[in-house]
Design a protein around this motif. Structure first.
Motif, mmCIF file in Angstrom:
data_model
loop_
_atom_site.group_PDB
_atom_site.id
_atom_site.type_symbol
_atom_site.label_atom_id
_atom_site.label_comp_id
_atom_site.label_asym_id
_atom_site.label_seq_id
_atom_site.Cartn_x
_atom_site.Cartn_y
_atom_site.Cartn_z
ATOM 1 N N LYS A 1 0.818 -1.214 0.000
ATOM 2 C CA LYS A 1 0.000 0.000 0.000
ATOM 3 C C LYS A 1 0.848 1.259 0.000
ATOM 4 C CE LYS A 1 -2.064 2.087 3.499
ATOM 5 N NZ LYS A 1 -2.877 2.379 4.693
ATOM 6 N N ASN B 1 -5.416 6.467 -0.705
ATOM 7 C CA ASN B 1 -4.743 5.222 -0.341
ATOM 8 C C ASN B 1 -4.940 4.232 -1.475
ATOM 9 O OD1 ASN B 1 -3.855 5.731 2.495
ATOM 10 N ND2 ASN B 1 -6.030 6.060 2.772
ATOM 11 N N TYR B 2 -3.901 3.488 -1.777
ATOM 12 C CA TYR B 2 -3.981 2.540 -2.888
ATOM 13 C C TYR B 2 -3.210 1.288 -2.509
ATOM 14 C CZ TYR B 2 -3.553 0.690 -7.657
ATOM 15 O OH TYR B 2 -3.622 -0.100 -8.785
ATOM 16 N N ILE B 3 -3.838 0.126 -2.717
ATOM 17 C CA ILE B 3 -3.162 -1.135 -2.438
ATOM 18 C C ILE B 3 -3.125 -1.964 -3.719
ATOM 19 C CG2 ILE B 3 -5.299 -2.221 -1.564
ATOM 20 C CD1 ILE B 3 -3.484 -3.862 0.333
ATOM 21 N N TYR C 1 -6.516 -6.000 3.051
ATOM 22 C CA TYR C 1 -7.668 -5.108 2.965
ATOM 23 C C TYR C 1 -8.875 -5.954 2.615
ATOM 24 C CZ TYR C 1 -10.743 -1.314 1.378
ATOM 25 O OH TYR C 1 -11.809 -0.449 1.215
#
Length: 289
Positions: free
Chosen positions: A148, A198-200, A218
């Motif tokens: 992330k 936010n980025y995963i 997540y």
């Protein structure tokens, strides 16, 4: 109120309050639009970000007053929301490459940024690489494990933060136990009104008992989705054009409303993508009918 009316309400408010403090949070509330998606809807329909639009409208009004009136520069600055001569001069020169005094004293022509009216605009059906969509479907909750980052939208464009994250993550994906299939999921969530997100980069897993160091999990909530299949190269500019199509053209014309559970999901079938297929899906979470 539909999405076009929501964005027009915010545009009209901006026009009437250029001399006041304006924030993205306040505009989202005034427009009765979800704070979660407001910034993306605004950019898709107007063509630029919220605060960039506010800045350009303020400086356009200021330029007109400098040209047509004898008001003092500081009074003009205050009239368009600037609290100091220095801040106003810096912003004006940044946009027009002339100081306010230089502009007033010279007979020069500059481009003005006019008030936008999206309520009467024609929605251009330019799919920008979309080869299929939308496919409306429901998917139950599922868990993903991956790497992330938190970054701003500008940072992602300038440094290719998300593509670089995928490059680093794919080198380690075999460390993940219990992988389910070869679909990679890029999940954007908890975006902050156009400031950061936010980025995963992740893959679905059967369970989250064992998470490799430097990774996290997540849980993607159950949702209805609209899926669009796109095919183009790794040009981030084209990717953002694709999002503008989804949010600025398809969504306002559809019967659907956005869900606030998350932002969006990119789904990539790596069995095909690594063969230079260059296609992937964008899933947009929707509210139930």
């Amino acid at each position: 109120m539909n999405y076009i009316e929501c964005i027009q309400k915010s545009l009209d408010y901006i026009e009437e309050n250029l001399d006041q403090e304006i924030t993205v949070e306040n505009l989202a509330e005034i427009s009765l639009c979800s704070k979660f998606h407001f910034h993306r809807l605004f950019k898709a329909m107007v063509g630029i970000g919220v605060m960039e639009y506010v800045r350009k409208r303020r400086l356009t009004i200021a330029a007109q007053k400098l040209h047509y009136t004898c008001e003092s520069i500081i009074n003009i600055a205050m009239d368009v929301g600037y609290n100091s001569h220095t801040a106003f001069t810096r912003a004006f020169k940044g946009l027009y490459d002339l100081s306010p005094i230089e502009y007033r004293n010279k007979e020069v022509s500059i481009d003005h940024f006019e008030h936008v009216d999206v309520s009467h605009r024609k929605l251009i059906n330019n799919k920008v690489g979309c080869i299929f969509g939308p496919r409306i479907f429901r998917k139950s909750s599922f868990s993903v494990v991956g790497m992330k980052i938190t970054c701003s939208f500008d940072e992602n464009k300038d440094t290719r933060a998300v593509p670089n994250l995928w490059y680093n993550f794919l080198e380690r994906r075999k460390e993940i136990a219990g992988l389910v299939g070869e679909i990679g999921f890029g999940v954007s969530f908890d975006s902050c009104l156009g400031k950061f997100f936010n980025y995963i980069a992740s893959f679905e897993v059967r369970d989250i008992k064992s998470i490799p160091e430097g990774m996290e999990y997540y849980t993607v909530p159950s949702s209805l989705y609209a899926s669009f299949l796109f095919k183009f190269n790794s040009d981030l500019g084209r990717f953002y054009e694709a999002l503008d199509y989804v949010y600025g053209v398809w969504l306002p014309q559809s019967k659907y409303k956005l869900s606030n559970q998350m932002d969006l999901i990119e789904a990539v079938d790596f069995t095909q993508y690594l063969k230079e297929d260059n296609s992937f899906e964008i899933w947009i979470p929707l509210q139930d009918d």
